[in-house]
Design a protein around this motif. Structure first.
Motif, PDB file in Angstrom:
ATOM      1  N   MET A  25       0.834  -1.208   0.000  1.00 34.98           N
ATOM      2  CA  MET A  25       0.000   0.000   0.000  1.00 34.98           C
ATOM      3  C   MET A  25       0.862   1.249   0.000  1.00 34.98           C
ATOM      4  O   MET A  25       2.060   1.175   0.266  1.00 34.98           O
ATOM      5  N   PRO A  26       0.247   2.390  -0.274  1.00 37.08           N
ATOM      6  CA  PRO A  26       1.007   3.648  -0.243  1.00 37.08           C
ATOM      7  C   PRO A  26       1.610   3.902   1.141  1.00 37.08           C
ATOM      8  O   PRO A  26       1.065   3.458   2.157  1.00 37.08           O
ATOM      9  N   SER A  29      -0.586   5.233   3.917  1.00 35.31           N
ATOM     10  CA  SER A  29      -1.512   4.222   4.448  1.00 35.31           C
ATOM     11  C   SER A  29      -0.790   3.274   5.396  1.00 35.31           C
ATOM     12  O   SER A  29      -1.311   2.905   6.442  1.00 35.31           O
ATOM     13  N   PRO A  80      -4.055  -4.162  -6.045  1.00 31.80           N
ATOM     14  CA  PRO A  80      -4.428  -2.828  -6.535  1.00 31.80           C
ATOM     15  C   PRO A  80      -4.774  -1.868  -5.389  1.00 31.80           C
ATOM     16  O   PRO A  80      -5.918  -1.451  -5.210  1.00 31.80           O
ATOM     17  N   THR A  81      -3.784  -1.523  -4.604  1.00 32.51           N
ATOM     18  CA  THR A  81      -4.005  -0.659  -3.438  1.00 32.51           C
ATOM     19  C   THR A  81      -3.292   0.686  -3.568  1.00 32.51           C
ATOM     20  O   THR A  81      -3.251   1.445  -2.606  1.00 32.51           O
ATOM     21  N   LYS A  82      -2.759   0.970  -4.734  1.00 34.49           N
ATOM     22  CA  LYS A  82      -1.995   2.218  -4.915  1.00 34.49           C
ATOM     23  C   LYS A  82      -2.845   3.455  -4.638  1.00 34.49           C
ATOM     24  O   LYS A  82      -2.333   4.475  -4.209  1.00 34.49           O
ATOM     25  N   GLN A  83      -4.141   3.358  -4.856  1.00 38.54           N
ATOM     26  CA  GLN A  83      -5.037   4.499  -4.653  1.00 38.54           C
ATOM     27  C   GLN A  83      -5.727   4.469  -3.289  1.00 38.54           C
ATOM     28  O   GLN A  83      -6.613   5.280  -3.037  1.00 38.54           O
ATOM     29  N   TRP A  84      -5.351   3.536  -2.432  1.00 36.17           N
ATOM     30  CA  TRP A  84      -5.997   3.462  -1.130  1.00 36.17           C
ATOM     31  C   TRP A  84      -5.735   4.733  -0.336  1.00 36.17           C
ATOM     32  O   TRP A  84      -4.631   5.274  -0.336  1.00 36.17           O
ATOM     33  N   GLY A  85      -6.768   5.154   0.348  1.00 32.45           N
ATOM     34  CA  GLY A  85      -6.652   6.341   1.184  1.00 32.45           C
ATOM     35  C   GLY A  85      -7.125   6.051   2.591  1.00 32.45           C
ATOM     36  O   GLY A  85      -7.209   4.892   3.027  1.00 32.45           O
ATOM     37  N   GLU A  88     -10.217   3.436   3.163  1.00 32.75           N
ATOM     38  CA  GLU A  88      -9.906   2.007   3.052  1.00 32.75           C
ATOM     39  C   GLU A  88      -9.093   1.513   4.252  1.00 32.75           C
ATOM     40  O   GLU A  88      -9.346   0.426   4.777  1.00 32.75           O
TER      41      GLU A  88
END
Length: 119
Positions: A25-26, A29, A80-85, A88
């Motif tokens: 994850m980012p 996060s 696909p967690t690159k856009q997790w904020g 999530e």
């Protein structure tokens, strides 16, 4: 090829425990997760992280169940967690906390259920 697949499947949980989901994850996060671990009384990193990983798998379970082994291996290497904020991560934390509350002191969940319980 089968041996390589087996190694990859065994490697993923090890990486999750070693890297504390940093690769999945980012950074912001992951830092939020770590903040929750620090805030957990006494066993945040060693215990709560296990429940986070379990909830992470539960979250992706519908997609993973539909994949063949090769697709699954590719998918788990880059979720696909690159856009997790925040939303999530907060949901993941809440679900992990519920799971920990339900199962952490329940010793029966460590057995396979085939042996009768002692009274």
């Amino acid at each position: 090829f089968r041996y390589v697949n087996c190694l990859l499947l065994r490697e993923m949980p090890f990486m999750w425990m070693n890297c504390l989901l940093l690769r999945e994850m980012p950074l912001i996060s992951a830092i939020r997760l770590w903040d929750a671990y620090i805030a957990e009384p006494s066993e945040g990193f060693s215990t709560f992280h296990v429940y986070i990983c379990a909830c992470f798998l539960v979250y992706w379970s519908p997609q993973l169940r539909e994949m063949d082994l090769q697709d699954l291996l590719l998918y788990i290497q880059e979720f696909p967690t690159k856009q997790w904020g925040t939303q999530e991560i907060e949901t993941l934390l809440a679900e992990a906390y519920v799971m920990k509350s339900l199962f952490h002191q329940a010793q029966r969940h460590f057995t396979d259920g085939s042996s009768p319980s002692k009274s």
